[in-house]
Enzyme design. Structure first.
Site, PDB file in Angstrom:
ATOM      1  N   ASP A  17       0.899  -1.208  -0.049  1.00 52.91           N
ATOM      2  CA  ASP A  17       0.044   0.096   0.005  1.00 52.91           C
ATOM      3  C   ASP A  17       0.922   1.298  -0.077  1.00 52.91           C
ATOM      4  O   ASP A  17       2.221   1.263   0.271  1.00 52.91           O
ATOM      5  CB  ASP A  17      -0.946  -0.012   1.111  1.00 52.91           C
ATOM      6  CG  ASP A  17      -0.206  -0.122   2.509  1.00 52.91           C
ATOM      7  OD1 ASP A  17       0.859  -0.638   2.771  1.00 52.91           O
ATOM      8  OD2 ASP A  17      -0.406   0.704   3.449  1.00 52.91           O
ATOM      9  N   GLU A  18       0.471   2.296  -0.375  1.00 51.62           N
ATOM     10  CA  GLU A  18       0.949   3.618  -0.365  1.00 51.62           C
ATOM     11  C   GLU A  18       2.233   3.493  -0.967  1.00 51.62           C
ATOM     12  O   GLU A  18       3.351   4.063  -0.040  1.00 51.62           O
ATOM     13  CB  GLU A  18       0.733   4.119   1.077  1.00 51.62           C
ATOM     14  CG  GLU A  18      -0.625   4.439   1.593  1.00 51.62           C
ATOM     15  CD  GLU A  18      -0.692   4.974   2.768  1.00 51.62           C
ATOM     16  OE1 GLU A  18       0.147   5.019   3.931  1.00 51.62           O
ATOM     17  OE2 GLU A  18      -2.080   5.356   3.249  1.00 51.62           O
ATOM     18  N   VAL A  19       2.662   3.121  -2.300  1.00 52.67           N
ATOM     19  CA  VAL A  19       4.222   3.157  -2.744  1.00 52.67           C
ATOM     20  C   VAL A  19       4.193   4.353  -3.353  1.00 52.67           C
ATOM     21  O   VAL A  19       4.269   4.655  -4.451  1.00 52.67           O
ATOM     22  CB  VAL A  19       4.031   1.846  -3.762  1.00 52.67           C
ATOM     23  CG1 VAL A  19       5.354   1.839  -4.342  1.00 52.67           C
ATOM     24  CG2 VAL A  19       3.428   0.648  -3.451  1.00 52.67           C
TER      25      VAL A  19
END
Length: 462
Positions: A148-150
């Site tokens: 997530d949230e790369v």
């Protein structure tokens, strides 16, 4: 337990990258989780896992030992909670990439958030992390690989060059790494299905994602979807008390979503309970403080909503006389593990700062006769000391007593660094303001001339 929920699996997320509980506390709350309707745990170890070899430097100061991890798994099994370990493998890699030994694997050199997916060493790193995690979790059916949230993906120099090629895209860059990680799980750990957060997939064109999944990725188990809700840690990076009504509503909406689709589309739901927004952010709601919210959310899932009979069940589970969901959180004692922490944190969060603000900013004697101007110059009318000092001392004494009670309650549950951090963030600023007022008042008082003794007038010149 009579269960009418469409979610067969109900996992409680333990985010250990901040204020990780001691194993002794987990032994108390796992049976409660089960009683409330949970049947699994998503354990995000981050730097609390006892990595070995070249990964040993990832361990936090108070990281669990291998025997403690084994004990956590035993306790979970005793309470009927299936464990799904989570290891970040793409974004949220701060706990790895902050170290000089791995800094060269950052996607963007100054930022430790995201792994560079072009480096062979990057894949080898996350494969080693996965292998060590699964060595201690031999009976698991799922492994969550994060992703997530790369942030900043595609902004590294290698990525920029790669993206200049016509057939390449951000979506392909993201999916290629996810596939490589998932393929490692499937080939080296057969029988284990990878899970992944979906936020990086949402903007990928449907046909591109479909082609990817129908091909090699389909065998990774992504035909089944999981929902992810939250019982805490989702309404503000520095939130101290969870807004219970907000979280109940979140789960009621998920029940509507699950009820509107084909049966068995959703494998289960993960009730996330973030402890930090990322490795470097402040602590949000502590686990014991989030338990009333977790109880209300789990029971809502089990019984299809939060009707009055469900509220009464939750109150019985928690040992509280009244669960007030419309306020930030209900005040008052309970009998659940950590209820003393919940009660004291609630008092401090709702009233410490406001009581100090009231004295310093709204007390007419302080604002009228001992303003910042007076304090800097140590000027005070002597009578004002009598008006201000007793009230300030009383307030300081009251809060010192409550803070000492909270410290005593926190010590069996959390490690010293977590206690220090929470108090420094949530208690110290107001206490220092109050102590500063008293110190300035004392210094101003010390500069007053001493009272003179009355003398007899003899009528004679000296």
């Amino acid at each position: 337990m009579t269960c009418s929920t469409p979610f067969k699996m109900r996992l409680v997320h333990l985010d250990l990258k901040g204020a990780p509980p001691k194993v002794s506390y987990l032994s108390e709350v796992f049976p409660l989780f089960h009683a409330l309707g949970a049947n699994g745990l998503l354990i995000e170890y981050e730097d609390m896992f006892p990595y070995e070899g070249h990964l040993r430097l990832l361990r936090a100061k108070h990281a669990y030992s291998p025997s403690e991890v084994t004990e956590i798994l035993r306790l979970a099994r005793l309470s009927g909670l299936e464990v799904v370990p989570l290891v970040q493998t793409f974004g949220h890699m701060e706990f790895v990439l902050k170290h000089a030994a791995f800094a060269h694997l950052r996607e963007v050199a100054p930022f430790p958030n995201t792994l560079n997916p072009h480096e062979a060493e990057s894949l080898a790193l996350v494969q080693a992390m996965i292998d060590q995690i699964l060595e201690l979790h031999r009976d698991v059916r799922w492994l969550h690989i994060g992703c997530d949230e790369v942030y900043y993906l595609g902004e590294g120099e290698t990525s920029k060059q790669w993206l200049q090629q016509e057939q390449n895209s951000h979506a392909k860059l993201c999916l290629n790494h996810m596939q490589a990680v998932a393929s490692h799980v499937l080939t080296q750990h057969p029988g284990i299905t990878p899970l992944v957060w979906d936020d990086m997939l949402r903007d990928i064109p449907q046909e591109q994602l479909k082609d990817f999944l129908i091909g090699k990725y389909q065998e990774c188990g992504f035909q089944r979807l999981w929902a992810a809700s939250a019982f805490k840690g989702a309404t503000g990076a520095s939130q101290a008390l969870p807004p219970v009504e907000h979280h109940i509503r979140n789960h009621e909406l998920w029940l509507q979503v699950a009820g509107s689709g084909p049966v068995d589309t959703l494998q289960g739901i993960i009730l996330t309970g973030w402890q930090r927004y990322d490795h470097f952010s402040v602590l949000c709601e502590l686990l014991p403080v989030g338990i009333p919210s977790l109880a209300a959310c789990l029971q809502s899932l089990v019984h299809g909503g939060f009707a009055e009979d469900v509220r009464l069940r939750v109150e019985r589970f928690l040992g509280v006389s009244s669960l007030e969901i419309t306020d930030t959180v209900s005040e008052g004692a309970g009998s659940f593990p950590g209820s003393d922490i919940h009660a004291l944190v609630t008092q401090i969060s709702l009233h410490l700062r406001s009581s100090v603000d009231s004295l310093l900013e709204r007390n007419r004697y302080v604002t009228g006769w001992f303003s910042p101007y007076h304090r800097r110059r140590k000027l005070v009318h002597p009578v004002m000391i009598q008006h201000i000092q007793p009230e300030a001392l009383s307030l300081l004494s009251r809060w010192n007593n409550l803070v000492q009670q909270l410290e005593a309650a926190l010590q069996p549950v959390f490690y010293p660094d977590a206690i220090e951090e929470w108090l420094e963030e949530n208690v110290l600023p107001s206490m220092q303001r109050l102590q500063g007022l008293l110190q300035d008042l004392g210094e101003a008082a010390a500069q007053q001339p001493p009272p003179t003794s009355p003398g007899w007038d003899t009528g004679q010149n000296p």
